[in-house]
Design an enzyme around this catalytic site. Sequence first.
Site: not given
Ligand code: PGA
Length: 252
Positions: A9-11, A97, A99, A169, A175, A215, A236-237
């Site tokens: 997930n590159w956001k 998600h 967010e 999640e 993050g 994470s 994500g990251g």
């Molecule tokens: P993260 O994000 O790996 O940076 O914690 C995961 C996500 O939000 O899908």
Amino acid sequence: MRKKFIAGNWKMNTNYKDSHDLAEQIKGGLTEFDYENADVVLCPPFTSLSIVNDVIVDSPVMLGAQNVFYEDDGAYTGEISAGMLRAVGCNYVIVGHSERRQYFGETNDIINKKVLKALGYEINPILCVGETLEERDGERQEDVVGKQVRECIANLNAPDIEKVIIAYEPVWAIGTGVNATSEQANDMHKFIRGIITELYDEKTSSKVRILYGGSMKPSNSKELLSQSDIDGGLIGGASLEAGSFTEIIRNI
Ligand code: PGA
């Protein structure tokens, strides 16, 4: 045996050119990988779907979007429909998600409509659920996640639920660098699978893939991914760096 599933997930990162280069690097880093061992999906921003599709179209890597609207078309300025995603090559879409729930007010009801619409266009939803730190501290994580799962998959029949990927999640792990322990994650995955068994049956629930997200990185992925009910990761990251993302995949 459920096939593992890893999605990046590159956001809201990577412009058109960055996306092209990152997709090339990821594809290049997986030339020796046996894709029988895992499905691999890249979820860039909308503006990069087309270029990333050009890069991966001749490989087993698949394309996903990060959001979708629940109407087919019309006067919805700024929104993107499932048909548009399908036409640009998407097989998957992240829905709900945290967010989106937190910053854009998405409710379980809205997310349910998105899940149904994506399925209608043969796009597999990656449905995200997870509790906040406050909710876990109050030992309410099962109430919260259970409600999210039940409401977000309302009105789905058994063949459809098998196409949904569920991503657990915990919001406090996204993050932050603090991942859920493999035990915390696996317990929640079993709990979620139990709900699917209750709503459908065991045969159906045994086919649904449940990802962990929050994470996940090369140093913790092997342990998390070896748990009985953790079928993959939403990353994500660590997906923004080809080396770490492909290391997680190669280590499965
Ligand atoms: P993260 O994000 O790996 O940076 O914690 C995961 C996500 O939000 O899908």
